[in-house]
Design an enzyme around this catalytic site. Structure first.
Site: not given
Length: 341
Positions: A158, A193, A195, A282
């Protein structure tokens, strides 16, 4: 498969972040690495200590002023009246016609996209060591290993060129990919991931030499919300070299594995010299963020699909938070890769 590790991550132990308007206990804790290391031991992966590479690889991706901020912010924060024990910005400009202020509070907001990236006294040391882990693992693959795994903590995908967010400070995946460009004309990044890797996408968005592909939960209802949509394809010279494959929030093994498998044609057509996998765990059904319902079987299928591409492969650890399945999920994805390689 060799795994690169370091103990320097332990000093980064964030106490809080804001979730739905409330301060919550941070999910990006040192225990994550301990559980991941248990997964490595279960898979009989030899562990290699990280070497030190200095600022060079980080400067290939990140702005000088941003690196200086990360290194100095915690110490300067102590001089503010009635400040918390962690640097957290509470004003976040959209940067439209904005100017970076002298105030540390203002600079914290300038360099942070959200309130999930608190900087403590040893955050810089931990984040810098994570980049050394990623580059050490990249060197293993350069030197002839079929694949290597980098246990990076804190994660990185991120993080933008000059902005932290989502528990991430330095973009380990992007740093490794850019570093590998020194020996490969084309590098592909596959982010699995749950996200979207918005920072990685932004860093390479206008470049045709690094293909970025991301499998993640639909951002219309999941972090990072504003990026990760299918219409984002790159810009300028990089147009067509970014592919987003969002899946429904709450998706299970079949949807997740199918999206990973769908990335194969695009990556193969790009013909990279090496593949960097941003390995988030995740998507697990047991992960506290609840983005998907993937089991160990689904992670194993993802590892098998990645192996079938037949590319030298670097796995860089991204997300995956505290649950009893974190270690076994890592064992499953790396085991699936090795079984199919």
């Amino acid at each position: 498969m060799k795994a690169v590790v370091t103990d320097l991550h332990k000093g980064h132990d964030p106490k809080r972040f804001v979730l739905r308007g409330k301060f919550a206990k941070g999910e990006e804790r040192p225990e994550r690495a301990e559980r991941l290391m248990a997964g490595l031991r279960a898979g009989n992966h030899p562990m290699v200590p990280a070497e030190t590479f200095g600022q060079g690889p980080r400067l290939g991706v990140h702005a000088v002023d941003y690196l200086r901020f990360l290194e100095e912010a915690a110490e300067e924060w102590k001089t503010l009246a009635d400040a918390s024990d962690e640097v957290l910005g509470n004003v976040h400009p959209v940067r439209r016609q904005g100017t970076m202020p002298a105030s540390l509070t203002g600079r914290a907001g300038w360099y942070m996209q959200d309130m999930a990236c608190g900087i403590g006294p040893d955050t810089w040391k931990a984040a810098a060591s994570a980049t050394d882990v990623a580059v050490t693992a990249a060197e293993l693959v350069i030197e002839g290993e079929r694949a290597a795994y980098a246990l990076c903590r804190p994660p990185g995908h991120h993080a933008y060129r000059d902005m932290a967010g989502g528990h991430c400070f330095l973009n380990n995946t992007a740093i490794a990919a850019h570093y590998l460009r020194s020996v490969h004309d084309r590098v592909a990044v596959l982010d699995i991931d749950i996200h979207h890797g918005n920072g990685t996408q932004a860093i390479f968005y206008d470049r045709p030499d690094v293909l970025t592909v991301s499998v993640h939960a639909d951002p219309s209802r999941f972090y990072p919300f504003y990026w990760g949509y299918a219409h984002e394809r790159g810009e300028g010279a990089g147009e067509g070299f970014n592919l987003n494959l969002p899946i429904p929030v709450g998706a299970g093994d079949d949807a997740y594995a199918a999206a990973v498998e769908a990335s194969v044609a695009t990556i193969n057509a790009f013909a990279p010299g090496i593949l960097v996998v941003a390995l988030g765990l995740d998507a697990s059904a047991d992960d506290p963020f609840g983005g998907a319902k993937v089991t160990e079987h689904g992670f194993r299928r993802a590892g098998e699909a990645i192996a079938r591409m037949g590319l030298p492969t670097l796995f860089v650890q991204e997300g995956g938070y505290l649950s009893d399945r974190l270690g076994p999920n890592l064992t499953a994805v790396l085991g699936g890769f090795e079984a199919a390689a």
